[in-house]
Design a protein around this motif. Structure first.
Motif, short mmCIF file in Angstrom:
data_model
loop_
_atom_site.label_atom_id
_atom_site.label_comp_id
_atom_site.label_asym_id
_atom_site.label_seq_id
_atom_site.Cartn_x
_atom_site.Cartn_y
_atom_site.Cartn_z
N VAL A 1 0.83 -1.08 -0.08
CA VAL A 1 0.22 -0.03 0.02
C VAL A 1 0.83 1.29 -0.09
O VAL A 1 0.62 2.19 -0.75
N ASN A 2 1.94 1.21 0.78
CA ASN A 2 2.90 2.43 0.67
C ASN A 2 3.47 2.63 -0.72
O ASN A 2 3.59 3.72 -0.93
N LEU A 3 4.05 1.60 -1.10
CA LEU A 3 4.44 1.60 -2.73
C LEU A 3 3.40 2.30 -3.40
O LEU A 3 3.69 3.22 -4.42
N ALA A 4 2.19 1.89 -3.56
CA ALA A 4 1.07 2.65 -4.04
C ALA A 4 0.76 3.85 -4.04
O ALA A 4 0.73 4.79 -4.76
N ARG A 5 0.98 4.10 -2.61
CA ARG A 5 0.87 5.88 -2.28
C ARG A 5 2.03 6.61 -3.01
O ARG A 5 1.72 7.74 -3.26
N ALA A 6 3.03 6.10 -2.87
CA ALA A 6 4.21 6.75 -3.32
C ALA A 6 3.86 6.99 -4.79
O ALA A 6 4.44 7.96 -5.37
N LEU A 7 3.87 5.82 -5.47
CA LEU A 7 3.71 5.99 -6.89
C LEU A 7 2.67 6.87 -7.10
O LEU A 7 2.76 7.56 -8.26
N ALA A 8 1.40 7.00 -6.58
CA ALA A 8 0.45 7.88 -6.87
C ALA A 8 0.62 9.17 -6.50
O ALA A 8 0.46 10.34 -7.22
N VAL A 10 3.54 10.72 -7.25
CA VAL A 10 4.48 11.09 -8.51
C VAL A 10 3.94 11.13 -9.72
O VAL A 10 4.46 11.16 -10.68
N GLY A 11 2.44 10.78 -9.60
CA GLY A 11 1.71 10.67 -10.72
C GLY A 11 1.80 9.30 -11.44
O GLY A 11 1.25 9.40 -12.74
N GLN A 12 2.28 8.44 -11.01
CA GLN A 12 2.15 6.97 -11.53
C GLN A 12 0.92 6.23 -11.34
O GLN A 12 1.01 4.96 -10.74
N ALA A 13 -0.09 6.90 -11.99
CA ALA A 13 -1.47 6.08 -11.48
C ALA A 13 -1.59 4.75 -11.85
O ALA A 13 -2.13 3.89 -11.07
N ARG A 14 -1.08 4.38 -12.95
CA ARG A 14 -1.31 2.82 -13.61
C ARG A 14 -0.61 2.00 -12.59
O ARG A 14 -0.82 1.07 -12.06
N ALA A 15 0.75 2.63 -12.18
CA ALA A 15 1.60 1.33 -11.30
C ALA A 15 0.95 1.50 -9.86
O ALA A 15 1.13 0.41 -9.31
N ALA A 16 0.43 2.53 -9.79
CA ALA A 16 0.06 2.69 -8.21
C ALA A 16 -1.21 1.69 -8.20
O ALA A 16 -1.32 1.05 -7.16
N GLU A 17 -2.10 1.61 -9.27
CA GLU A 17 -3.29 0.71 -9.14
C GLU A 17 -2.57 -0.90 -9.14
O GLU A 17 -3.42 -1.71 -8.47
N GLU A 18 -1.57 -1.12 -9.69
CA GLU A 18 -1.28 -2.41 -9.93
C GLU A 18 -0.64 -2.66 -8.48
O GLU A 18 -0.80 -4.07 -8.21
N ALA A 19 0.14 -1.86 -7.96
CA ALA A 19 0.53 -1.99 -6.71
C ALA A 19 -0.62 -2.25 -5.62
O ALA A 19 -0.40 -2.98 -4.75
N LEU A 20 -1.54 -1.45 -5.77
CA LEU A 20 -2.77 -1.63 -4.73
C LEU A 20 -3.28 -3.12 -4.94
O LEU A 20 -3.59 -3.83 -3.98
N ILE A 21 -3.53 -3.58 -6.34
CA ILE A 21 -3.93 -5.05 -6.41
C ILE A 21 -3.19 -6.02 -6.08
O ILE A 21 -3.52 -7.08 -5.28
N ARG A 22 -1.76 -5.88 -6.07
CA ARG A 22 -0.81 -6.68 -5.48
C ARG A 22 -0.76 -6.95 -4.09
O ARG A 22 -0.83 -7.77 -3.37
N ALA A 23 -0.92 -5.43 -3.40
CA ALA A 23 -1.02 -5.41 -1.93
C ALA A 23 -2.25 -6.29 -1.33
O ALA A 23 -2.36 -7.19 -0.61
N ALA A 24 -3.52 -6.03 -2.11
CA ALA A 24 -4.89 -6.56 -1.48
C ALA A 24 -4.68 -8.28 -1.76
O ALA A 24 -5.27 -8.79 -1.24
#
Length: 73
Positions: A1-8, A10-24
């Motif tokens: 979740v923290n990785l997703a937050r960091a990616l979001a 810096v404007g990396q929405a798609r990578a943040a979504e992928e990180a959220l899915i991995r975390a979940a």
């Protein structure tokens, strides 16, 4: 979740979504699902936010405020 937050942040929405899915997927606890829902909502990805919120609720973790916000949209 923290990785997703960091990616979001810096404007990396798609990578943040992928990180959220991995975390979940990695940690299916209701609290993690709820954190994913909150971050997805903050990212304005309402579809993903609803998905994670549904999973959190199914696991007994509730957030009435987020539920109300999503219901409004």
């Amino acid at each position: 979740v923290n990785l997703a937050r960091a990616l979001a942040s810096v404007g990396q929405a798609r990578a943040a979504e992928e990180a959220l899915i991995r975390a979940a997927t990695t940690e299916p606890a209701g609290t993690v699902q709820l954190e994913c829902a909150r971050l997805a909502f903050d990212m304005k990805n309402l579809r993903l936010a609803r998905h994670f919120l549904d999973r959190a609720q199914a696991l007994g973790t509730l957030d009435p405020e987020l539920f109300a916000k999503l219901k409004e949209k």
